[in-house]
Scaffold this active site. Structure first.
Site: not given
Ligand code: E4P
Length: 217
Positions: A27, A82-84
């Protein structure tokens, strides 16, 4: 090659998941906005549905706040990634969270050097954006190939997660090159099953079958 689905639409994820097509979900803030749902609620629902990694993106831009957001998102479920974004602060966040044993997806990657430095920072996944490179007349698949070569040269374990997939040909190319994962919108994944000769052939078989006057059941 693993298939991640690039959406926050629960029904679309469930339909593909029932067919065994979903190895994970990605997402981003735009997809959350499109879903009209609360990020924490919808992400929890996705994690309950899907066994594989579910990427949820931080929205802060400074490392300290990004780390705090990443920890909060990681509390949602065991399978949260966790998307960074691929910024200097994003890399600091990646290093901190991966040292804590969390999965990290470094996103918005547009160069081989960015992919190299993300691997050094301990990324679980690197997300090069193919479609957005094609949009500016570069070849997104060339980038996937470069990153594959570089990671293989040095044995980096970061998985190449080809993102911003817009066409079925992107999927073919990524499979040929050896991307570990593709993330694509549900409609692109469904189009992988389509071929005009299949439709034409089926139409002819049905027409001939009708002439036999037979039934199977
Ligand atoms: C990847 O993780 C992103 O969510 C996505 O693939 C971006 O795709 P777009 O360029 O079509 O928005």
């Amino acid at each position: 090659m693993k298939f991640f689905v690039d959406t926050a639409e629960i029904d679309a994820i469930a339909e593909l998941n029932d067919l065994g097509m979903v190895d994970g979900v990605t997402t981003n803030p735009s997809l959350i906005m499109k879903s009209g749902r609360d990020i924490l609620e919808v992400t929890k629902e996705i994690c309950d549905l899907v066994d594989g990694p579910v990427s949820a993106e931080v929205v802060a831009t400074e490392a300290e706040a990004m780390i705090a957001e990443g920890r909060k998102l990681a509390e949602i479920a065991e399978n949260i990634t966790v998307k960074v974004p691929l910024t200097w602060d994003g890399l600091k966040t990646c290093k901190t969270l991966s040292d804590e044993g969390r999965m990290v997806n470094v996103t918005l990657c547009f160069s081989a050097n960015q992919a190299l430095i993300a691997a050094k920072a301990g990324a679980t996944f690197i997300s090069p954006f193919i479609g957005r490179l094609d949009d500016i007349n570069l070849d997104g698949c060339d980038l996937i190939e470069d990153i594959r070569t570089i990671y293989d040269n040095f044995g980096f374990e970061t998985q190449v997660l080809a993102a911003s997939i817009r066409t079925v040909n992107h999927v073919t190319e990524c499979a040929r090159i050896g991307a570990d994962v593709i993330t694509a919108p549900p409609e692109v994944i469904k189009k992988l099953a389509a071929h005009p000769l299949t439709d034409k052939g089926l139409e002819a078989f049905m027409a001939d079958w009708a002439k036999t006057g037979q039934t199977i059941l």
